[in-house]
Structures are given as structure tokens and as C-alpha cells.
Design a protein around this motif. Structure first.
Motif, PDB file in Angstrom:
ATOM      1  N   THR A   2       9.861  -4.123   0.923  1.00  0.00           N
ATOM      2  CA  THR A   2       8.801  -3.325   1.697  1.00  0.00           C
ATOM      3  C   THR A   2       9.253  -1.783   2.188  1.00  0.00           C
ATOM      4  OG1 THR A   2      10.003  -4.338   3.690  1.00  0.00           O
ATOM      5  CG2 THR A   2       8.099  -5.424   2.584  1.00  0.00           C
TER       6      THR A   2
ATOM      7  N   SER B 295       0.852  -1.264  -0.066  1.00  0.00           N
ATOM      8  CA  SER B 295       0.150  -0.144   0.045  1.00  0.00           C
ATOM      9  C   SER B 295       0.908   1.281   0.004  1.00  0.00           C
ATOM     10  CB  SER B 295      -0.868  -0.088   1.267  1.00  0.00           C
ATOM     11  OG  SER B 295      -0.133   0.056   2.384  1.00  0.00           O
TER      12      SER B 295
ATOM     13  N   THR C  96      -5.423  -9.113   1.889  1.00  0.00           N
ATOM     14  CA  THR C  96      -4.903  -7.782   2.355  1.00  0.00           C
ATOM     15  C   THR C  96      -4.377  -8.099   3.779  1.00  0.00           C
ATOM     16  OG1 THR C  96      -5.883  -6.726   0.695  1.00  0.00           O
ATOM     17  CG2 THR C  96      -4.895  -5.545   2.674  1.00  0.00           C
ATOM     18  N   THR C  97      -3.246  -7.501   4.124  1.00  0.00           N
ATOM     19  CA  THR C  97      -2.929  -7.470   5.426  1.00  0.00           C
ATOM     20  C   THR C  97      -1.699  -6.690   5.824  1.00  0.00           C
ATOM     21  OG1 THR C  97      -2.556  -9.104   7.493  1.00  0.00           O
ATOM     22  CG2 THR C  97      -1.505  -9.612   5.441  1.00  0.00           C
ATOM     23  N   LEU C  98      -1.261  -6.809   7.189  1.00  0.00           N
ATOM     24  CA  LEU C  98      -0.182  -5.716   7.516  1.00  0.00           C
ATOM     25  C   LEU C  98       1.196  -6.294   7.285  1.00  0.00           C
ATOM     26  CD1 LEU C  98      -1.476  -4.730  11.349  1.00  0.00           C
ATOM     27  CD2 LEU C  98      -1.791  -3.478   9.056  1.00  0.00           C
TER      28      LEU C  98
ATOM     29  N   PRO D  70       4.497  -7.114   8.396  1.00  0.00           N
ATOM     30  CA  PRO D  70       5.070  -7.175   9.985  1.00  0.00           C
ATOM     31  C   PRO D  70       6.293  -6.335  10.136  1.00  0.00           C
ATOM     32  CG  PRO D  70       4.720  -9.356   8.842  1.00  0.00           C
ATOM     33  CD  PRO D  70       4.576  -8.356   7.744  1.00  0.00           C
ATOM     34  N   GLU D  71       6.699  -6.145  11.243  1.00  0.00           N
ATOM     35  CA  GLU D  71       7.688  -5.317  11.468  1.00  0.00           C
ATOM     36  C   GLU D  71       9.139  -6.223  11.170  1.00  0.00           C
ATOM     37  OE1 GLU D  71       8.816  -2.885  14.931  1.00  0.00           O
ATOM     38  OE2 GLU D  71       6.593  -2.627  15.129  1.00  0.00           O
TER      39      GLU D  71
ATOM     40  N   TYR E  64       2.534 -15.037   6.631  1.00  0.00           N
ATOM     41  CA  TYR E  64       1.159 -14.893   6.475  1.00  0.00           C
ATOM     42  C   TYR E  64       0.731 -15.975   5.613  1.00  0.00           C
ATOM     43  CZ  TYR E  64      -3.608 -13.128   5.861  1.00  0.00           C
ATOM     44  OH  TYR E  64      -5.047 -13.086   6.027  1.00  0.00           O
TER      45      TYR E  64
ATOM     46  N   GLY F 296       1.903   0.170   4.596  1.00  0.00           N
ATOM     47  CA  GLY F 296       1.373  -0.564   6.044  1.00  0.00           C
ATOM     48  C   GLY F 296       0.907  -1.969   5.667  1.00  0.00           C
ATOM     49  N   ASN F 297       0.391  -1.845   4.507  1.00  0.00           N
ATOM     50  CA  ASN F 297      -0.460  -3.003   4.422  1.00  0.00           C
ATOM     51  C   ASN F 297       0.261  -3.632   2.863  1.00  0.00           C
ATOM     52  OD1 ASN F 297      -2.207  -2.532   6.166  1.00  0.00           O
ATOM     53  ND2 ASN F 297      -3.368  -1.603   4.780  1.00  0.00           N
TER      54      ASN F 297
END
Ligand SMILES: *[C@@H]1O[C@H](CO)[C@@H](O)[C@H](O)[C@H]1NC(C)=O
Ligand SMILES: *[C@@H]1O[C@H](CO)[C@@H](O)[C@H](O)[C@H]1NC(C)=O
Ligand SMILES: *[C@@H]1O[C@H](CO)[C@@H](O)[C@H](O)[C@H]1NC(C)=O
Ligand SMILES: *[C@@H]1O[C@H](CO)[C@@H](O)[C@H](O)[C@H]1NC(C)=O
Ligand SMILES: [Fe+2]
Ligand SMILES: [Fe+2]
Length: 357
Positions: free
Chosen positions: A164, A71, A135-137, A139-140, A120, A75-76
Motif C-alpha cells: 500500500t 488508487s 472500493t474502500t479506504l 486503513p492506517e 474489510y 487512499g483507496n
């Protein structure tokens, strides 16, 4: 309370073991990944995922290829299977059906990080239609993401890796999907059953499930309790309990009971559950017995040995011989529930320790 203690114990034991080859919070995602790789090898004679180069001709070329985008705010991320958003492009079809000859859909989408960890994974509902997407976050600590898709008929596919913009972070605990992301939603159950029948036919030459006479260890036995619930155990103490061997690293070959489902006399679903092999030694599940239930029949799928059906249990006859259901058992049940939790907790910790030491 105990749950928090349990989670804290698991986190602590994982932290103190940093530097181990795999650092997953749960084995469920790497286990499914290892099984997709096993199936790819068995069905297509190489464990390597397909790429766009394997996609055939013309418009269909990109049909199975997962495409990952980040995104704008970073974030996503989104994965979509196919290129139906392009001119003359195609989405992979999502064909829900209870017919083994018809069912065809992307069953799972997943993503790996820069180190090849599955961060994921999600099962899809074919009734949701096209495109197959999640769609998902982001990760750090994840700097790169690679998308994968698994089609029930056409195997495992990989798409292009994407940066990312995130920063590397060592000693991460790899969290994958929560277990609810790996459960099939109810609308998917008939398609899941049809695909298991299809796999039974392809792998073993008949869509008829195996029974107790083929292997007691694989047979689901239903025990109906007098409080409106029932339990299923795959195998028996006398005939052997089926193992639940996951894959901690996504490479080692797993052997476990992937799904358990229960139907009534008309083959209507009572329930279907996906089993997580993490920290468990037997395939078991509990479910509520519907009020008007007559006869219940359970089925299981073993990732290696296929579809089994258990003996049908007549609920009505069990009820009539069991009229005096107790009401003063609540505390006893609560105690035994926490005992079960404690023993599950200690076996999870034990498995973590044996895997990492
Ligand atoms: C995308 O991320 C934001 C937070 O960064 C979140 O609020 C939003 O729900 C996400 N969108 C989707 C579709 O998951
Ligand atoms: C129902 O009874 C069984 C067997 O006694 C017990 O294991 C289970 O926890 C009970 N379930 C509920 C919801 O009380
Ligand atoms: C059996 O008993 C349970 C608990 O009392 C009840 O929920 C269920 O509806 C009964 N089933 C039948 C078929 O009578
Ligand atoms: C349940 O099974 C019994 C035989 O065990 C059979 O007589 C009965 O018709 C079955 N019930 C239904 C609703 O099919
Ligand atoms: Fe396909
Ligand atoms: Fe098996």
C-alpha cells in the motif's frame, strides 16, 4: 449517551489488552472468514484458498481470482473478481435467482492486511451484475493487502498481495466492515434463500428445511407484540437456546445462526437479517409486522446444522385477541431498551475480557 459509554468501555478494554493475538473491534468478519475456511475444507477437502493455478483452462482461468489495485493517491483500494477488463478476459458471472439450481455469484469480497487480519469484508448483491467489485479506504497502519473472493458454488479464492505504501503501526484496533456491509441488500434476499436451499441439498441431501421435531434449539419462534412489532428467538428456554459462538481470531471454528428471514403466506420476504455473534448469547431479532400481514413464518441458517423453519404464526388471530394495545408504555419501553443496551454492553466487555485475559 449510553452508547458512547459502551464504545468507550470497549475501546479502553481493548487498549489495555494490546499485544493479544487478535485485536478485532467486532468478531463478525473473522467469524465469516473462519466459516469460509471451514466450508472450503468440507467441500474441497483442503482449507487452502484456490489460486489462479486452480482456475481451469483458457479464458475461464482468471474468472474467480480477485485482483486488488490501489488508487493513484494511495487512499483507496479496489478489488474486482475476474479479468474482464483484459482482452479475451472474463468477469465472474453474478447470476441472481430464486432457483437453487441457478443461483451463482461471488457472495463476499474481503481483504486481509500484512498480519492476516480481515480489514474489510462486504456481501454483494448479485442483481448489481458484473463485475463483482468493491472500493474502500486503505486503513492506517496497513502496509500490505491481500484480496479474497467467495463464490457460492466454487469456494474461496485468493489473489496477489499488493503493497500500500503505508507505514506499519503496532497495537492497531482492527476495524472491519460495519455491520451494514455484511447485511444483504433486499435485492439479494431471494438469491440468498436459494443458495441456503442449495447448501441444504448438497450438505443434507434434501432442500426441505428441518423443523422443530428435528431440533427445538434451532427453531425460530416468532412472538407478535401488540405494538406492531414481533420478536424472533432461535430455540427456547425449555428446549435450549442456540449458541452464538464467533471466531475471535478467524481460525477457531464458529457455530452460530448466520441469517434469519421471515416470509408471508405467498413466500414473499418480510425481512432478512444477518446476525453478528459478537457479544451475544442468543440469536434474536425484532421486526415490524406489515399492516396486511396474515401468517408469518421464520427460517434460520445455522452454519453447521443447516436450514430450519419455525411454526407459522397467525398475526390476525393474535391481533383480535389483543385489541387494547397500550399507548402509555412508551417510557417503560425506553427504560427496558436502555437496560437491554446496558446488558449487551456489559456482555460485550465480558466477552472481550474473557477472550484476551
Ligand atoms: C477514494 O478516496 C477519497 C478520499 O481519499 C474519497 O473521497 C473517495 O470517495 C474515494 N472513492 C471511492 C470510490 O470510494
Ligand atoms: C413493542 O413491544 C415489545 C414487547 O413489549 C417491546 O419489547 C418493544 O420494544 C416494543 N417496540 C416498540 C417499537 O415500541
Ligand atoms: C395488528 O396490530 C398492529 C398494531 O396495532 C398493526 O400494525 C397491524 O397492522 C395489525 N395486523 C393485522 C393483520 O390486523
Ligand atoms: C393463514 O393461516 C390460516 C390457518 O392457520 C389459513 O386458514 C389462512 O388461509 C392463512 N391465510 C392466508 C392469507 O393464507
Ligand atoms: Fe463461481
Ligand atoms: Fe447449530
Amino acid at each position: 449517551m449510553l452508547m458512547y459509554y459502551c464504545i468507550a468501555t470497549i475501546l479502553l478494554s481493548s487498549l489495555s489488552l494490546s499485544g493479544a493475538a487478535s485485536n478485532y473491534e467486532s468478531e463478525h468478519c473473522p467469524t465469516l472468514k473462519a466459516d469460509f475456511t471451514r466450508r472450503q475444507l468440507n467441500e474441497w477437502s483442503s482449507s487452502t484458498p484456490f489460486t489462479i493455478a486452480d482456475g481451469g483452462d483458457g479464458n475461464d482461468k482468471a474468472k474467480h481470482v480477485p485482483v486488488l489495485t490501489i488508487s493513484e493517491d494511495g487512499g483507496n483500494f479496489t478489488i474486482v473478481v475476474g479479468n474482464g477488463n483484459e482482452e479475451n478476459g472474463v468477469w465472474h458471472p453474478q447470476v441472481a435467482s430464486d432457483d437453487p439450481n441457478v443461483v451463482h455469484f461471488v457472495t463476499h469480497i474481503y481483504a486481509e492486511d500484512q498480519d492476516g487480519n480481515v480489514i474489510y469484508m462486504r456481501t454483494l448483491n448479485p442483481q448489481a451484475g458484473e463485475p463483482a467489485t468493491i472500493t474502500t479506504l486503505v486503513p492506517e497502519g496497513v502496509t500490505e493487502l491481500t484480496p479474497y473472493s467467495f463464490c457460492n458454488l466454487h469456494g474461496l479464492w485468493v489473489g496477489d498481495t499488493v503493497s500500500t505504501g503505508g507505514t506499519e503501526q503496532t497495537d492497531r484496533i482492527i476495524t472491519c466492515a460495519g455491520s451494514d456491509a455484511l447485511e444483504w441488500v433486499e435485492g439479494a434476499w431471494p438469491s440468498v434463500k436459494a443458495d441456503l436451499q442449495r447448501q441444504q441439498m448438497v450438505t443434507f441431501g434434501s432442500d426441505a428445511p428441518y423443523t422443530e421435531s428435528d431440533s427445538e434449539k434451532h427453531t425460530p419462534f416468532i412472538t407478535v407484540h401488540d405494538n406492531g412489532t414481533a420478536s424472533i428467538l432461535v430455540g427456547s428456554v425449555a428446549g435450549g437456546i442456540h449458541p452464538m459462538v464467533g471466531s475471535a481470531d478467524g481460525v477457531e471454528e464458529p457455530h452460530w445462526i448466520t441469517e434469519v428471514f421471515v416470509v408471508d403466506d405467498q413466500d414473499n420476504f418480510i425481512t432478512l437479517k444477518t446476525l453478528d455473534p459478537t457479544g451475544v448469547e442468543q440469536a434474536a431479532m425484532d421486526f415490524s409486522v406489515p399492516e396486511n400481514a396474515q401468517n408469518l413464518t421464520a427460517y434460520i441458517w445455522c452454519n453447521i446444522h443447516g436450514l430450519y423453519v419455525g411454526p407459522t404464526v397467525n398475526v390476525a388471530s393474535i391481533n383480535s385477541s389483543n385489541q387494547e394495545a397500550g399507548s402509555d408504555e412508551t417510557e417503560e419501553n425506553a427504560n427496558s431498551a436502555s437496560e437491554v443496551l446496558a446488558s449487551v454492553c456489559s456482555s460485550i466487555v465480558a466477552v472481550l475480557l474473557t477472550n484476551f485475559l
